[in-house]
Motif scaffolding. Structure first.
Motif, mmCIF file in Angstrom:
data_model
loop_
_atom_site.group_PDB
_atom_site.id
_atom_site.type_symbol
_atom_site.label_atom_id
_atom_site.label_comp_id
_atom_site.label_asym_id
_atom_site.label_seq_id
_atom_site.Cartn_x
_atom_site.Cartn_y
_atom_site.Cartn_z
ATOM 1 N N LEU A 1 0.804 -1.226 0.000
ATOM 2 C CA LEU A 1 0.000 0.000 0.000
ATOM 3 C C LEU A 1 0.837 1.276 0.000
ATOM 4 O O LEU A 1 0.461 2.261 -0.620
ATOM 5 N N VAL A 2 1.930 1.271 0.754
ATOM 6 C CA VAL A 2 2.648 2.540 0.962
ATOM 7 C C VAL A 2 3.806 2.757 -0.002
ATOM 8 O O VAL A 2 4.351 3.856 -0.072
ATOM 9 N N LYS A 3 4.196 1.734 -0.724
ATOM 10 C CA LYS A 3 5.323 1.859 -1.643
ATOM 11 C C LYS A 3 5.038 2.923 -2.701
ATOM 12 O O LYS A 3 3.987 2.910 -3.332
ATOM 13 N N ARG A 4 5.989 3.818 -2.859
ATOM 14 C CA ARG A 4 5.906 4.921 -3.833
ATOM 15 C C ARG A 4 4.822 5.948 -3.494
ATOM 16 O O ARG A 4 4.374 6.694 -4.374
ATOM 17 N N LYS A 5 4.394 5.988 -2.256
ATOM 18 C CA LYS A 5 3.434 7.020 -1.845
ATOM 19 C C LYS A 5 4.147 8.102 -1.047
ATOM 20 O O LYS A 5 5.200 7.866 -0.455
ATOM 21 N N SER A 6 3.551 9.280 -1.006
ATOM 22 C CA SER A 6 4.131 10.380 -0.240
ATOM 23 C C SER A 6 3.863 10.180 1.240
ATOM 24 O O SER A 6 2.944 9.453 1.617
ATOM 25 N N VAL A 7 4.667 10.837 2.058
ATOM 26 C CA VAL A 7 4.513 10.721 3.507
ATOM 27 C C VAL A 7 3.111 11.163 3.929
ATOM 28 O O VAL A 7 2.507 10.575 4.815
ATOM 29 N N ARG A 8 2.589 12.170 3.265
ATOM 30 C CA ARG A 8 1.241 12.644 3.586
ATOM 31 C C ARG A 8 0.180 11.573 3.306
ATOM 32 O O ARG A 8 -0.685 11.299 4.129
ATOM 33 N N GLU A 9 0.271 10.955 2.140
ATOM 34 C CA GLU A 9 -0.676 9.871 1.801
ATOM 35 C C GLU A 9 -0.542 8.712 2.772
ATOM 36 O O GLU A 9 -1.539 8.104 3.179
ATOM 37 N N VAL A 10 0.704 8.418 3.127
ATOM 38 C CA VAL A 10 0.964 7.296 4.031
ATOM 39 C C VAL A 10 0.361 7.554 5.409
ATOM 40 O O VAL A 10 -0.215 6.647 6.016
ATOM 41 N N SER A 11 0.436 8.799 5.892
ATOM 42 C CA SER A 11 -0.142 9.047 7.219
ATOM 43 C C SER A 11 -1.660 8.923 7.194
ATOM 44 O O SER A 11 -2.273 8.520 8.182
ATOM 45 N N GLN A 12 -2.281 9.209 6.054
ATOM 46 C CA GLN A 12 -3.728 9.001 5.947
ATOM 47 C C GLN A 12 -4.076 7.512 5.956
ATOM 48 O O GLN A 12 -5.053 7.086 6.580
ATOM 49 N N LEU A 13 -3.256 6.718 5.255
ATOM 50 C CA LEU A 13 -3.474 5.269 5.241
ATOM 51 C C LEU A 13 -3.306 4.685 6.643
ATOM 52 O O LEU A 13 -4.101 3.853 7.082
ATOM 53 N N LEU A 14 -2.274 5.163 7.315
ATOM 54 C CA LEU A 14 -1.995 4.720 8.684
ATOM 55 C C LEU A 14 -3.184 4.991 9.600
ATOM 56 O O LEU A 14 -3.605 4.136 10.374
ATOM 57 N N GLU A 15 -3.728 6.186 9.466
ATOM 58 C CA GLU A 15 -4.846 6.583 10.303
ATOM 59 C C GLU A 15 -6.078 5.715 10.010
ATOM 60 O O GLU A 15 -6.764 5.257 10.923
#
Ligand code: ZN
Length: 147
Positions: A75-89
Motif C-alpha cells: 500500500l505505501v510503496k511509492r506514496k508520499s509521507v502525507r498519503e501514508v499518514s492518511q493510510l496509517l490513520e
C-alpha cells in the motif's frame, strides 16, 4: 465474505509481498516486535523527496501479523509521507475502533477488518504499521514542509 477475507490473508501470509532486505546504504532499518504474540519483524525503508521510494520487510509470526506487513508494504510503496499518514490513520481506526474501511483506499488490507473483534490480536495487525510510523517519526526531515 469472511471466507474471501481469510483467503486474502493466507495468500499474503504464504507469499508475502516485498519480503527481504533492502540493499541500500540510505535505507532506514527498524527492528520491531509484538511481544503479546511473539511476532517479530525488521522494516527496511528508503525515503526520498518526501516519498517512500522502496520498502521491504523480514519477519516471522502469526498469519495476521505477516499478512498485514505484506499488505502494508504494498500500500505505501511509492506514496508520499502525507498519503501514508492518511493510510496509517484509516487502517488503525479500522482495527482499533471498527471503523468501516474504504476498499478503494485500503485494498487487500480491508481483509483484516475482522481483527477489530479480536482484541488480543490488535497488535498483530498493527505491528507493521507501528513500525512504519516509528520509522517516519525518526526522520522528521520528511515533515518539515508543514510550516
Ligand atoms: Zn500475532
Amino acid at each position: 465474505m469472511e471466507q474471501l477475507y481469510r483467503q486474502t490473508i493466507m495468500d499474503h501470509y504464504k507469499q508475502p509481498r516485498n519480503y527481504g532486505k533492502l540493499a541500500d546504504d540510505d535505507a532506514i532499518v527498524l527492528p520491531y516486535k509484538n511481544p503479546t504474540c511473539g511476532d517479530v519483524m525488521i522494516l527496511y525503508m528508503l525515503l526520498q523527496d518526501d516519498c517512500i521510494q522502496d520498502i521491504k520487510f523480514e519477519g516471522s509470526g502469526c498469519s495476521i501479523s505477516m499478512a498485514s506487513c505484506s499488505m502494508m508494504t504494498e500500500l505505501v510503496k511509492r506514496k508520499s509521507v502525507r498519503e501514508v499518514s492518511q493510510l496509517l490513520e484509516q487502517f488503525t481506526s479500522m482495527i482499533k475502533e471498527g471503523a468501516e474501511p474504504d476498499e478503494d483506499v485500503l485494498e487487500d488490507a480491508v481483509s483484516l477488518s475482522g481483527v477489530h473483534k479480536l482484541r488480543g490480536r490488535h497488535n498483530c495487525a498493527l505491528m507493521g504499521w507501528q513500525a512504519l510510523q516509528k520509522s517516519l517519526e525518526q526522520h522528521p526531515v520528511t515533515l518539515e514542509n508543514h510550516n
